[in-house]
Design a protein around this motif. Sequence first.
Motif, PDB file in Angstrom:
ATOM      1  N   TYR A 275     -18.639  -5.256  14.031  1.00  0.00           N
ATOM      2  CA  TYR A 275     -17.790  -5.192  15.237  1.00  0.00           C
ATOM      3  C   TYR A 275     -15.944  -4.725  15.164  1.00  0.00           C
ATOM      4  O   TYR A 275     -15.809  -5.422  14.442  1.00  0.00           O
ATOM      5  N   THR A 276     -15.581  -3.929  15.792  1.00  0.00           N
ATOM      6  CA  THR A 276     -14.577  -3.804  15.968  1.00  0.00           C
ATOM      7  C   THR A 276     -13.713  -3.364  17.677  1.00  0.00           C
ATOM      8  O   THR A 276     -14.709  -2.726  17.751  1.00  0.00           O
ATOM      9  N   SER A 277     -12.595  -3.592  17.282  1.00  0.00           N
ATOM     10  CA  SER A 277     -11.874  -2.513  18.672  1.00  0.00           C
ATOM     11  C   SER A 277     -11.931  -1.344  18.640  1.00  0.00           C
ATOM     12  O   SER A 277     -11.181  -0.407  17.432  1.00  0.00           O
ATOM     13  N   VAL A 322     -13.376  -5.562   7.881  1.00  0.00           N
ATOM     14  CA  VAL A 322     -14.566  -5.200   6.540  1.00  0.00           C
ATOM     15  C   VAL A 322     -13.676  -5.645   5.338  1.00  0.00           C
ATOM     16  O   VAL A 322     -13.925  -5.029   4.204  1.00  0.00           O
ATOM     17  N   THR A 323     -12.044  -5.452   5.046  1.00  0.00           N
ATOM     18  CA  THR A 323     -11.621  -5.925   3.845  1.00  0.00           C
ATOM     19  C   THR A 323     -12.510  -6.580   2.885  1.00  0.00           C
ATOM     20  O   THR A 323     -13.275  -6.692   1.617  1.00  0.00           O
ATOM     21  N   GLY A 324     -13.090  -8.082   3.926  1.00  0.00           N
ATOM     22  CA  GLY A 324     -13.972  -8.760   2.650  1.00  0.00           C
ATOM     23  C   GLY A 324     -14.401  -7.964   2.534  1.00  0.00           C
ATOM     24  O   GLY A 324     -15.296  -8.649   1.527  1.00  0.00           O
ATOM     25  N   GLU A 400      -2.073  -2.175   7.037  1.00  0.00           N
ATOM     26  CA  GLU A 400      -1.321  -1.097   8.027  1.00  0.00           C
ATOM     27  C   GLU A 400       0.213  -0.682   7.514  1.00  0.00           C
ATOM     28  O   GLU A 400      -0.157  -1.292   6.425  1.00  0.00           O
ATOM     29  N   PRO A 401       0.677   0.363   8.653  1.00  0.00           N
ATOM     30  CA  PRO A 401       2.143   0.557   7.609  1.00  0.00           C
ATOM     31  C   PRO A 401       2.671  -0.556   6.416  1.00  0.00           C
ATOM     32  O   PRO A 401       3.166  -1.602   7.168  1.00  0.00           O
ATOM     33  N   ILE A 402       2.889  -0.171   5.456  1.00  0.00           N
ATOM     34  CA  ILE A 402       4.101  -1.151   4.932  1.00  0.00           C
ATOM     35  C   ILE A 402       5.439  -0.834   4.865  1.00  0.00           C
ATOM     36  O   ILE A 402       5.947   0.401   4.253  1.00  0.00           O
ATOM     37  N   VAL A 422      -0.831  -0.668  -5.276  1.00  0.00           N
ATOM     38  CA  VAL A 422      -1.639  -0.255  -4.542  1.00  0.00           C
ATOM     39  C   VAL A 422      -1.627  -0.297  -2.814  1.00  0.00           C
ATOM     40  O   VAL A 422      -2.193  -1.039  -2.512  1.00  0.00           O
ATOM     41  N   ASP A 423      -0.943   1.059  -2.364  1.00  0.00           N
ATOM     42  CA  ASP A 423      -1.581   0.999  -0.630  1.00  0.00           C
ATOM     43  C   ASP A 423      -2.015   1.782  -0.272  1.00  0.00           C
ATOM     44  O   ASP A 423      -2.256   3.036  -0.472  1.00  0.00           O
ATOM     45  N   THR A 424      -3.480   1.159   0.425  1.00  0.00           N
ATOM     46  CA  THR A 424      -4.262   1.368   0.158  1.00  0.00           C
ATOM     47  C   THR A 424      -5.047   1.737   1.712  1.00  0.00           C
ATOM     48  O   THR A 424      -5.412   0.875   2.897  1.00  0.00           O
ATOM     49  N   TRP A 425      -5.117   2.854   2.266  1.00  0.00           N
ATOM     50  CA  TRP A 425      -5.407   3.178   3.635  1.00  0.00           C
ATOM     51  C   TRP A 425      -7.046   3.617   4.086  1.00  0.00           C
ATOM     52  O   TRP A 425      -7.807   4.104   3.077  1.00  0.00           O
ATOM     53  N   TRP A 426      -7.852   2.672   4.699  1.00  0.00           N
ATOM     54  CA  TRP A 426      -8.905   2.983   5.620  1.00  0.00           C
ATOM     55  C   TRP A 426      -9.145   2.399   7.039  1.00  0.00           C
ATOM     56  O   TRP A 426      -7.941   1.967   7.349  1.00  0.00           O
ATOM     57  N   GLN A 427     -10.623   2.568   6.893  1.00  0.00           N
ATOM     58  CA  GLN A 427     -10.491   1.686   8.178  1.00  0.00           C
ATOM     59  C   GLN A 427     -12.076   0.762   8.064  1.00  0.00           C
ATOM     60  O   GLN A 427     -12.594   1.375   6.807  1.00  0.00           O
TER      61      GLN A 427
HETATM   62  C1  WT7 Z   1      -6.343   1.137  10.400  1.00  0.00           C
HETATM   63  C2  WT7 Z   1      -7.385   0.354  10.262  1.00  0.00           C
HETATM   64  C3  WT7 Z   1      -9.151  -0.724   6.227  1.00  0.00           C
HETATM   65  C4  WT7 Z   1      -9.411  -2.564   6.138  1.00  0.00           C
HETATM   66  C5  WT7 Z   1      -8.253  -3.239   7.126  1.00  0.00           C
HETATM   67  C6  WT7 Z   1      -7.934  -2.851   8.180  1.00  0.00           C
HETATM   68  C7  WT7 Z   1      -4.483   0.903   9.868  1.00  0.00           C
HETATM   69  C8  WT7 Z   1      -5.672   0.487   7.228  1.00  0.00           C
HETATM   70  C9  WT7 Z   1      -3.717   1.035   6.178  1.00  0.00           C
HETATM   71  C10 WT7 Z   1      -2.482   1.344   5.151  1.00  0.00           C
HETATM   72  C11 WT7 Z   1      -1.219   1.676   6.860  1.00  0.00           C
HETATM   73  C12 WT7 Z   1      -2.688   0.920   7.445  1.00  0.00           C
HETATM   74  C13 WT7 Z   1      -4.377   2.385  10.507  1.00  0.00           C
HETATM   75  C14 WT7 Z   1      -6.375   2.261  10.655  1.00  0.00           C
HETATM   76  N1  WT7 Z   1      -4.257   0.846   8.074  1.00  0.00           N
HETATM   77  N2  WT7 Z   1      -4.475   0.838   6.194  1.00  0.00           N
HETATM   78  N3  WT7 Z   1      -2.169   1.347   3.804  1.00  0.00           N
HETATM   79  N4  WT7 Z   1      -1.042   1.545   6.048  1.00  0.00           N
HETATM   80  N5  WT7 Z   1      -2.126   2.023   8.527  1.00  0.00           N
HETATM   81  O1  WT7 Z   1      -9.333  -1.769   9.467  1.00  0.00           O
HETATM   82  O2  WT7 Z   1      -9.593  -3.326  11.256  1.00  0.00           O
HETATM   83  O3  WT7 Z   1     -10.449  -1.228  10.839  1.00  0.00           O
HETATM   84  O4  WT7 Z   1      -8.019  -0.762  10.978  1.00  0.00           O
HETATM   85  O5  WT7 Z   1      -5.444   0.258  10.258  1.00  0.00           O
HETATM   86  O6  WT7 Z   1      -4.120   2.686  11.652  1.00  0.00           O
HETATM   87  O7  WT7 Z   1      -6.356   3.437  11.425  1.00  0.00           O
HETATM   88  P1  WT7 Z   1      -9.293  -2.096  10.440  1.00  0.00           P
END
Ligand code: WT7
Length: 660
Positions: A275-277, A322-324, A400-402, A422-427
Amino acid sequence: MASENPSAHSGGSITSVLQETRVFPPPAAFAEAAGIKSLDEYQKLWNWANDDNEGFWAEQSKSLDWFKPWDQVLDWQPPFAKWFVGGQLNASYNCVDRHCNGPDKNKAALIWEGEPGERRVLRYQDLQREVGKFANVLKGLGVKKGDVVALYMPMIPELVIAALACARIGAPHTVVFGGFSAESLAGRIQDCKAKVLVTADGGYRRGKIVPLKVHADGAADECPTLTTVVVYKRTGHDIEWNEGRDRWWHELEAEVSADCPPEPVDSEHPLFILYTSGSTGKPKGILHTTAGYLLQTSLSSKWVFDLKPDDTYWCTADVGWVTGHSYLVYGPLAQGATCVMFEGAPNWPDEARFWKIIEDYRVTILYTAPTAIRTFMKWGDQHPRKHDLSSLRLLGTVGEPINPEAWMWYHSVIGGGRCPIVDTWWQTETGAIMIAPIPGATPTIPGSATRPLPGIVPEIVTKDGKPVGDNKGGFLVIKKPWPAMLRTIYGDDDRYKAQYWSDIPGCYFTGDGARRDEHGNYWIMGRVDDVLNVAGHRLSTMEIESALVSHPVVAEAAVVGKPDEVKGQGIAAFVTLETGQAPSEKLRQELRAHVTKEIGALARPDEIHFTDSLPKTRSGKIMRRLLRDIAAGVESTGDTSTLEDLGVLANLRRSEQGED
Ligand code: WT7
């Protein structure tokens, strides 16, 4: 949702990100030893995946062990994807058993440290035995393939064991982060109709016991589908016991064998719901299935963390997020890695705890969140300096953005200037890392997640779906389906379509704003919808508003994010009271406690402003943009011509200056 300007939410740090010019090429020695050694090699992989997407993934799928080979790579009926159709496999087999057929059976799978200091090492064959036993326990409780099991646990190996045991028998799990309240837990259990809840008497956090069983009881009372609560004895303190419903983990396990053959499941069999918001009040159950998710988390672990057999890898995320799931459990274990798992807080018993763990276990790869890094910066360099961090070779960030300042501190103070970041973007929805450097190949730049992984095709577009071109802000979308993508929102295909596939034609819309520079690097600017990112935790403004409004004295509430140096965003709530109710400090505290009870402490507003009315458009919509400006203490530059009553704004600003 996509109607707003993507740069509208950009805080101050984003501006400095946009001007960042420092570039860090992969250190030569790192690149030489890395799995992917050059940008050229990366580009070839990416091009191959782009030219022949299905052929690429077909080839990659050989890295999993299959019980039955698949017949078709992708069945794409937009927006519904089926990957590796006709194949059968088992995730727990891939994460555990296949490493037990050779010398790796004696390799540490999990190195766990409890907050009070206990240590446990589970070798792959230990994990196999424990997973087998708990899988048999679940079977004994009547859990069948397809039944959902809820997990509400502290960060102990049993959480990983329980998740893998579910996967072993084909029972999708739903892990609920231990920081969520009884109400939140109940809502999730009801939504996915779980029959069994696995919890613990408690867990440890900052020297105190987190009373998980109390919350579990509160939730169970409201969940008619729930027949059994399995309780792991972690703390041993006294708890309430519901005869007939509650069962001790150790007693159930004493009665079963460790031998439980993994159930072959279809590629598209549900692996978990998380579940996520979203931008509405109700959390969404993100559904992930087996083969595609496992393949992409496994491969991305190898690519992005450059995992090698002798690495000691530590992802600090809780399995409740989800990261875990992807980078403590499924990805690294599918790779046969050694993972460190830690139960407690980074400042218990003192602020050097993380650095002591790294020194003690000779951790080589550290994956954590920018909010944690900013907190460490604030605590001071003296804590990491006390410890030998020379084992580290790679650092990662997520969530989040660093900001470049935090990136540089991580690089020099933690990484000793030698470790790629490694700055990893995903969801939660993407399941696996989508945009990130390949550490032996990609030059890194503070604040940029750099480039898409092979197989991932992002674009930055206007709200009509037109590419904006280099260096212009726009909406981040993904153009091609990818194996680890969410399959739907559990039980709500319409919401899935509306949420992700309707705003921008033909693409998956991420909800993020971003920019791509002339070198092809992506710069994520943050959410453009009503989703907050507080200390890397995803929260919905509407969900917090609903919690506030459920309090009897609250008439209306509006919640917005405000810039916060450490947490990225803080939570500001604007509240109007029922007639006859007077604002007070006591009420403010009561409302904060109320949100904690309804959702969990992570959603507790940092600030509550009492106001006579909220700024609304003539059609009655709350003008959040104005509230964001007020919370941030900046002048509103935007258009206020649709505001119903300008006096509201003046009043709000006055109360903001301390007159309420
Ligand atoms: C949202 C997703 C990815 C697993 C943890 C969060 C933000 C995620 C980054 C990053 C900038 C990022 C986005 C995204 N986000 N990684 N490297 N740089 N923003 O997962 O709870 O599903 O949140 O986290 O806004 O949409 P989540």
